[in-house]
Design a protein around this motif. Structure first.
Motif, PDB file in Angstrom:
ATOM      1  N   HIS A  76       0.865  -1.185   0.000  1.00 35.36           N
ATOM      2  CA  HIS A  76       0.000   0.000   0.000  1.00 35.36           C
ATOM      3  C   HIS A  76       0.900   1.232   0.000  1.00 35.36           C
ATOM      4  N   GLY A  77       0.972   1.898  -1.154  1.00 35.17           N
ATOM      5  CA  GLY A  77       1.934   2.975  -1.332  1.00 35.17           C
ATOM      6  C   GLY A  77       1.529   4.284  -0.686  1.00 35.17           C
ATOM      7  N   LEU A  78       2.527   5.173  -0.582  1.00 34.12           N
ATOM      8  CA  LEU A  78       2.357   6.447   0.111  1.00 34.12           C
ATOM      9  C   LEU A  78       2.685   7.664  -0.751  1.00 34.12           C
ATOM     10  N   SER A  79       3.346   7.479  -1.888  1.00 34.94           N
ATOM     11  CA  SER A  79       3.945   8.635  -2.560  1.00 34.94           C
ATOM     12  C   SER A  79       3.676   8.714  -4.054  1.00 34.94           C
ATOM     13  N   LEU A  80       2.766   7.916  -4.594  1.00 35.27           N
ATOM     14  CA  LEU A  80       2.538   7.934  -6.036  1.00 35.27           C
ATOM     15  C   LEU A  80       1.967   9.259  -6.514  1.00 35.27           C
ATOM     16  N   SER A  81       1.081   9.862  -5.726  1.00 36.95           N
ATOM     17  CA  SER A  81       0.479  11.159  -6.070  1.00 36.95           C
ATOM     18  C   SER A  81      -0.201  11.101  -7.435  1.00 36.95           C
ATOM     19  N   ILE A  82      -1.147  10.173  -7.563  1.00 36.17           N
ATOM     20  CA  ILE A  82      -1.736   9.874  -8.863  1.00 36.17           C
ATOM     21  C   ILE A  82      -2.515  11.059  -9.423  1.00 36.17           C
ATOM     22  N   GLY A  83      -3.014  11.948  -8.572  1.00 41.18           N
ATOM     23  CA  GLY A  83      -3.800  13.072  -9.064  1.00 41.18           C
ATOM     24  C   GLY A  83      -3.020  14.351  -9.288  1.00 41.18           C
ATOM     25  N   SER A  84      -1.718  14.330  -9.061  1.00 41.34           N
ATOM     26  CA  SER A  84      -0.907  15.540  -9.158  1.00 41.34           C
ATOM     27  C   SER A  84      -0.741  15.993 -10.606  1.00 41.34           C
ATOM     28  N   GLN A  85      -0.470  17.297 -10.765  1.00 42.69           N
ATOM     29  CA  GLN A  85      -0.086  17.832 -12.071  1.00 42.69           C
ATOM     30  C   GLN A  85       1.409  17.638 -12.333  1.00 42.69           C
ATOM     31  N   ASP A  86       2.167  17.244 -11.323  1.00 42.42           N
ATOM     32  CA  ASP A  86       3.583  16.936 -11.526  1.00 42.42           C
ATOM     33  C   ASP A  86       3.713  15.713 -12.434  1.00 42.42           C
ATOM     34  N   PRO A  87       4.784  15.602 -13.209  1.00 42.21           N
ATOM     35  CA  PRO A  87       4.985  14.397 -14.014  1.00 42.21           C
ATOM     36  C   PRO A  87       5.088  13.162 -13.131  1.00 42.21           C
ATOM     37  N   LEU A  88       4.597  12.045 -13.642  1.00 41.57           N
ATOM     38  CA  LEU A  88       4.788  10.786 -12.929  1.00 41.57           C
ATOM     39  C   LEU A  88       6.271  10.515 -12.728  1.00 41.57           C
ATOM     40  N   ASP A  89       6.619  10.026 -11.559  1.00 36.89           N
ATOM     41  CA  ASP A  89       8.008   9.667 -11.268  1.00 36.89           C
ATOM     42  C   ASP A  89       8.238   8.251 -11.787  1.00 36.89           C
ATOM     43  N   GLU A  90       8.597   8.155 -13.069  1.00 40.33           N
ATOM     44  CA  GLU A  90       8.744   6.835 -13.677  1.00 40.33           C
ATOM     45  C   GLU A  90       9.994   6.120 -13.181  1.00 40.33           C
ATOM     46  N   THR A  91      10.983   6.858 -12.728  1.00 34.83           N
ATOM     47  CA  THR A  91      12.144   6.217 -12.112  1.00 34.83           C
ATOM     48  C   THR A  91      11.727   5.476 -10.849  1.00 34.83           C
ATOM     49  N   PHE A  92      10.909   6.121 -10.032  1.00 38.54           N
ATOM     50  CA  PHE A  92      10.371   5.459  -8.840  1.00 38.54           C
ATOM     51  C   PHE A  92       9.538   4.243  -9.226  1.00 38.54           C
ATOM     52  N   LEU A  93       8.704   4.363 -10.256  1.00 39.71           N
ATOM     53  CA  LEU A  93       7.841   3.259 -10.655  1.00 39.71           C
ATOM     54  C   LEU A  93       8.645   2.053 -11.128  1.00 39.71           C
TER      55      LEU A  93
END
Length: 283
Positions: free
Chosen positions: A66-83
């Motif tokens: 259960h993740g804490l930091s994806l921020s799926i609704g943000s306007q920031d770019p997805l952190d694909e390195t994290f993914l």
């Protein structure tokens, strides 16, 4: 290692959120729960000891993340390195289930809070596109949790319609947090039972249940810091009656009691759900 005797019998469908406060006891006693839920951010890159501990747990239990930091609704770019790191972690420990919050927690940097996404068509389309990209990278369904919130920036859609729009458009799954439904129903004045009935059964993968704080009759705070209230248990019973039995994780993030108390709470919850499960299975 020995098995714990803190609960009378294994609990087949109820799990716990794993916390550092009782990690050593879990590793030693292997208490009888259905699954452990971990936050991957708390385990990724922590070295050999953490890998050994998680390997040992994985040998004895199903584990969900259960993740804490994806921020799926943000306007920031997805952190694909994290993914990509996340996918490697999930693959390494054979963890199939990855859930996150239907919210955002970053605006040019992490805010360390879960904020509600505006309930609009535009926001829904934005989230749908991001969810689809996440699922491409991690090669698993993304399971989104309905959050508790105390104000909304826009309400072009109601909360239920917004959630259903995203689940269908992104072809993803739902982590049904029953406590969050109850808290929001009091704070925003809607019918929690009607909300539960309106959810798509086929999208519900598993559930969360937790305690909350009663600040005022019309203001509840989702603290995860107390025992589960009877009204929330009743709402969970309704959810399982309407949608069929599903696995549930008990969350406790604050005022964490001894593990034995949590296991006893889990056992009592199981006793309340068992008659319903037997009826649904025709026994």
């Amino acid at each position: 290692m020995r098995r714990a005797t803190l609960t009378p019998n294994p609990i087949p469908s109820l799990g716990l959120g794993l916390r550092r406060e009782f990690l050593d006891q879990v590793l030693t006693e292997l208490p009888a729960v259905a699954q452990w839920e971990i936050a991957p951010e708390n385990w990724m890159g922590r070295g050999n000891l953490a890998e050994y501990q998680l390997d040992y747990l994985r040998d004895h239990y199903p584990i969900s993340s259960h993740g804490l930091s994806l921020s799926i609704g943000s306007q920031d770019p997805l952190d694909e390195t994290f993914l990509l790191r996340l996918k490697a972690f999930l693959d390494r420990f054979s963890i199939d289930r990855y859930s996150e919050h239907l919210s955002y927690c970053s605006v040019g940097g992490h805010l360390y809070d879960l904020l509600p996404i505006p309930f609009t068509e535009g926001a829904a389309e934005h989230v749908i596109a991001r969810v689809r990209r996440v699922q491409e990278i991690i090669e698993r369904p993304l399971v989104l949790e309905n959050i508790s919130y105390y104000a909304s920036a826009a309400t072009e859609l109601d909360e239920l319609s917004f959630i259903k729009r995203i689940l269908q458009g992104a072809d993803c799954e739902l982590l049904l947090d029953v406590n969050n439904v109850y808290v929001n129903s009091i704070n925003h004045g809607y019918d929690a039972r009607q909300f539960i009935r309106g959810l798509p059964s086929s999208r519900i993968t598993y559930g969360h249940i937790a305690g909350h704080h009663e600040e005022a009759p019309d203001l509840l705070i989702d603290t995860h810091g107390a025992g589960v209230k009877p009204a929330v248990v009743e709402l969970l019973q309704l959810a399982q009656q309407v949608h069929g039995p599903f696995a549930v994780v008990l969350e406790r993030d604050f005022n964490i009691p001894p593990l034995g108390e949590l296991l006893n709470e889990l056992y009592e919850l199981d006793q309340q759900l068992q008659p319903l499960g037997e009826a649904l299975h025709g026994n």
